[in-house]
Motif scaffolding. Structure first.
Motif, short mmCIF file in Angstrom:
data_model
loop_
_atom_site.label_atom_id
_atom_site.label_comp_id
_atom_site.label_asym_id
_atom_site.label_seq_id
_atom_site.Cartn_x
_atom_site.Cartn_y
_atom_site.Cartn_z
N PHE A 78 0.83 -1.21 0.00
CA PHE A 78 0.00 0.00 0.00
C PHE A 78 0.86 1.26 0.00
CE2 PHE A 78 -2.24 3.30 2.44
CZ PHE A 78 -3.34 3.46 1.63
N PHE A 79 1.89 1.30 0.85
CA PHE A 79 2.77 2.47 0.89
C PHE A 79 3.57 2.61 -0.41
CE2 PHE A 79 2.29 2.00 5.56
CZ PHE A 79 1.83 3.28 5.82
N PHE A 80 3.90 1.50 -1.02
CA PHE A 80 4.61 1.54 -2.30
C PHE A 80 3.71 2.13 -3.39
CE2 PHE A 80 5.43 -0.63 -6.37
CZ PHE A 80 6.71 -0.15 -6.63
N MET A 81 2.44 1.72 -3.40
CA MET A 81 1.51 2.22 -4.42
C MET A 81 1.22 3.71 -4.23
SD MET A 81 -1.25 -0.85 -4.93
CE MET A 81 -0.79 -2.37 -5.75
N VAL A 82 1.10 4.12 -2.97
CA VAL A 82 0.84 5.54 -2.71
C VAL A 82 2.04 6.39 -3.15
CG1 VAL A 82 0.50 7.25 -0.89
CG2 VAL A 82 -0.79 5.11 -0.85
N SER A 83 3.25 5.92 -2.86
CA SER A 83 4.45 6.67 -3.25
C SER A 83 4.63 6.72 -4.76
CB SER A 83 5.69 6.06 -2.60
OG SER A 83 5.88 4.73 -3.06
N MET A 84 4.18 5.67 -5.48
CA MET A 84 4.29 5.62 -6.93
C MET A 84 3.15 6.35 -7.64
SD MET A 84 7.09 4.01 -7.71
CE MET A 84 6.86 3.50 -9.40
N ASP A 85 2.13 6.77 -6.85
CA ASP A 85 0.97 7.48 -7.40
C ASP A 85 0.33 6.68 -8.54
OD1 ASP A 85 -0.88 9.47 -7.50
OD2 ASP A 85 0.30 10.75 -8.84
N LEU A 86 -0.03 5.42 -8.23
CA LEU A 86 -0.63 4.54 -9.23
C LEU A 86 -2.12 4.82 -9.37
CD1 LEU A 86 1.16 1.18 -8.36
CD2 LEU A 86 1.70 2.77 -10.20
N ASN A 87 -2.73 4.09 -10.31
CA ASN A 87 -4.13 4.26 -10.63
C ASN A 87 -5.01 3.94 -9.41
OD1 ASN A 87 -6.67 4.35 -11.76
ND2 ASN A 87 -6.01 3.36 -13.66
N LYS A 88 -6.16 4.63 -9.29
CA LYS A 88 -7.06 4.41 -8.16
C LYS A 88 -7.65 3.01 -8.14
CE LYS A 88 -8.46 9.19 -7.31
NZ LYS A 88 -9.61 10.13 -7.22
N SER A 89 -7.73 2.35 -9.29
CA SER A 89 -8.26 0.99 -9.33
C SER A 89 -7.38 0.03 -8.53
CB SER A 89 -8.38 0.51 -10.78
OG SER A 89 -7.11 0.51 -11.41
N TYR A 90 -6.07 0.27 -8.51
CA TYR A 90 -5.17 -0.56 -7.72
C TYR A 90 -5.42 -0.34 -6.22
CZ TYR A 90 -2.51 -1.54 -11.98
OH TYR A 90 -2.13 -1.96 -13.22
N LEU A 91 -5.64 0.90 -5.85
CA LEU A 91 -5.92 1.20 -4.44
C LEU A 91 -7.25 0.58 -4.01
CD1 LEU A 91 -4.79 4.94 -4.27
CD2 LEU A 91 -3.54 2.92 -3.51
N LEU A 92 -8.24 0.56 -4.92
CA LEU A 92 -9.53 -0.08 -4.62
C LEU A 92 -9.34 -1.58 -4.41
CD1 LEU A 92 -12.60 0.18 -4.38
CD2 LEU A 92 -12.74 -0.15 -6.86
N MET A 93 -8.49 -2.18 -5.24
CA MET A 93 -8.20 -3.61 -5.08
C MET A 93 -7.52 -3.87 -3.74
SD MET A 93 -5.86 -6.05 -7.51
CE MET A 93 -4.36 -5.19 -7.01
N MET A 94 -6.60 -3.00 -3.34
CA MET A 94 -5.95 -3.14 -2.04
C MET A 94 -6.95 -3.01 -0.90
SD MET A 94 -2.69 -3.68 -2.47
CE MET A 94 -2.00 -3.18 -0.91
N ASN A 95 -7.92 -2.12 -1.07
CA ASN A 95 -8.96 -1.94 -0.07
C ASN A 95 -9.76 -3.22 0.13
OD1 ASN A 95 -10.94 -0.94 1.60
ND2 ASN A 95 -11.23 0.94 0.44
N VAL A 96 -10.13 -3.86 -0.97
CA VAL A 96 -10.89 -5.12 -0.90
C VAL A 96 -10.04 -6.21 -0.25
CG1 VAL A 96 -11.96 -6.94 -2.29
CG2 VAL A 96 -12.36 -4.54 -2.86
N LEU A 97 -8.75 -6.25 -0.56
CA LEU A 97 -7.87 -7.26 0.04
C LEU A 97 -7.72 -7.05 1.54
CD1 LEU A 97 -5.07 -7.54 -2.68
CD2 LEU A 97 -6.81 -9.25 -2.12
N PHE A 98 -7.58 -5.79 1.97
CA PHE A 98 -7.54 -5.49 3.40
C PHE A 98 -8.80 -5.99 4.10
CE2 PHE A 98 -4.17 -2.12 2.93
CZ PHE A 98 -3.35 -2.57 3.95
N SER A 99 -9.95 -5.68 3.50
CA SER A 99 -11.23 -6.09 4.09
C SER A 99 -11.34 -7.61 4.14
CB SER A 99 -12.39 -5.50 3.27
OG SER A 99 -12.33 -4.10 3.24
N SER A 100 -10.88 -8.29 3.08
CA SER A 100 -10.96 -9.76 3.03
C SER A 100 -10.13 -10.39 4.14
CB SER A 100 -10.48 -10.26 1.67
OG SER A 100 -11.28 -9.75 0.63
N LEU A 101 -8.95 -9.82 4.42
CA LEU A 101 -8.10 -10.36 5.48
C LEU A 101 -8.74 -10.19 6.85
CD1 LEU A 101 -4.52 -9.31 4.35
CD2 LEU A 101 -5.50 -11.60 4.38
N MET A 102 -9.39 -9.06 7.07
CA MET A 102 -10.06 -8.86 8.35
C MET A 102 -11.25 -9.79 8.50
SD MET A 102 -8.29 -6.79 10.04
CE MET A 102 -6.85 -7.47 9.19
N ILE A 103 -11.94 -10.05 7.40
CA ILE A 103 -13.07 -10.98 7.43
C ILE A 103 -12.57 -12.40 7.68
CG2 ILE A 103 -14.84 -12.04 5.95
CD1 ILE A 103 -15.05 -9.12 4.72
#
Length: 340
Positions: A78-103
């Motif tokens: 996540f910190f790597f993607m934020v520093s690289m300023d990647l597409n928001k779709s990648y950040l959305l995918m990371m969000n879903v993965l975070f949620s899946s791990l907590m579930i």
């Protein structure tokens, strides 16, 4: 004395790890709190004299350690993607993965595969911790990475699996595990709309589950055929147990209906009618298998037991417990009379 201090230390670090996770301001501190909580719970459930407890502790450690390792890896990504300023779709995918791990860590559907089997190998005290306190930190972290559409899918899966999974169970520990999965669906739905409502639902669920688990622990009840021959020699305990299960199922006018009623009102005000329909439908199925337990306990009389039950119904402390359970179950009636 040493045994008591040993357990007290691990109970303290268990609670401390959760508090660290929910009060942290950085992802790394959250991960550290989750690890403290995990490494404190393992010694509490491990027992060399009981092979089932040892098996459950190993399973629980493997699942939680895998989820924690993936969580740490996602933090770095996540910190790597934020520093690289990647597409928001990648950040959305990371969000879903975070949620899946907590579930996965809390055992909600569709990542619930480990939860009933681990619950089956534990005693009632460990199950109470697993189904209540161990859900707090993953729930709070899930609220930080909230993806509305993904959580609606999780709510439907959890209520459906929790309702249908308990229908063919004869073990009360597995049945309560599937009931917990169903309640997690309600908690996640309340968390999406109002965090205070989630906290209220969790407190009510904790009170009811504690009463039920204390009764089943006192009378050494683990399987449904033990309720056939009448797990309580005192008929009043049977009635209280029956009312507690109905309250946990959310039947009005008992205490368990009050938070569900609030969630239903909130869903209606947000025009989420289909989600509310599915949640109510599968909650009625959970209510069916609660009634099945108590129906057989009242009607049938089977002398065959798995082991000898304790007869503690005349003890003063259990009579006090019965009075407390009556008070908690019928408190909603007073709330209705005073405020509605």
């Amino acid at each position: 004395m040493f045994k008591f201090s040993f357990k007290f230390m691990f109970f303290f670090t268990l609670f401390f790890g959760t508090l660290v996770s929910i009060s942290s301001m950085s992802w790394l501190s959250i991960w550290m709190g989750l690890e403290i909580n995990l490494l404190s719970f393992i010694p509490l459930i491990n027992n060399k004299k009981n092979i089932f407890l040892s098996e459950s502790s190993i399973k629980y450690f493997l699942i939680q350690a895998m989820a924690s390792a993936m969580f740490l890896f996602l933090i770095i990504m996540f910190f790597f993607m934020v520093s690289m300023d990647l597409n928001k779709s990648y950040l959305l995918m990371m969000n879903v993965l975070f949620s899946s791990l907590m579930i996965l860590k809390m055992g909600a559907a569709p990542f619930h595969f480990w939860f009933p089997s681990i619950s089956e190998g534990m005693n009632w005290t460990n199950n109470l911790i697993l189904m209540t306190w161990q859900k707090i930190a993953p729930m709070m972290i899930l609220s930080y990475t909230m993806n509305f559409n993904f959580l609606i899918f999780i709510v439907i899966c959890s209520t459906m699996v929790g309702g249908l999974g308990g229908l063919n169970q004869t073990s009360l520990r597995k049945l309560m595990a599937f009931s917990s999965i169903n309640h997690m669906g309600w908690m996640i739905s309340s968390m999406m709309l109002n965090e205070n409502l989630w906290m209220m639902y969790f407190i009510f669920y904790l009170i009811l589950l504690m009463n039920i688990f204390i009764l089943m622990n006192v009378f050494n009840i683990y399987y449904m055929n033990q309720t056939f021959m009448m797990m309580f020699s005192n008929k009043y305990f049977k009635i209280i147990f029956f009312l507690l299960l109905l309250s946990l199922g959310g039947l009005p006018p008992f205490l368990g209906f009050f938070p569900k009623w609030m969630i239903m009102e909130l869903l209606i005000s947000n025009n989420m009618f289909m989600l509310m329909f599915f949640m109510i439908l599968f909650s009625l199925i959970t209510l069916f298998f609660y009634i099945r337990i108590t129906y057989t306990a009242f009607i049938l009389n089977n002398k065959k037991m798995n082991w000898t039950l304790k007869n503690n119904s005349n003890s003063m402390k259990y009579k006090t417990l019965m009075i407390f359970s009556i008070f908690m179950n019928f408190s909603l009636l007073l709330i209705n009379l005073i405020f509605i």
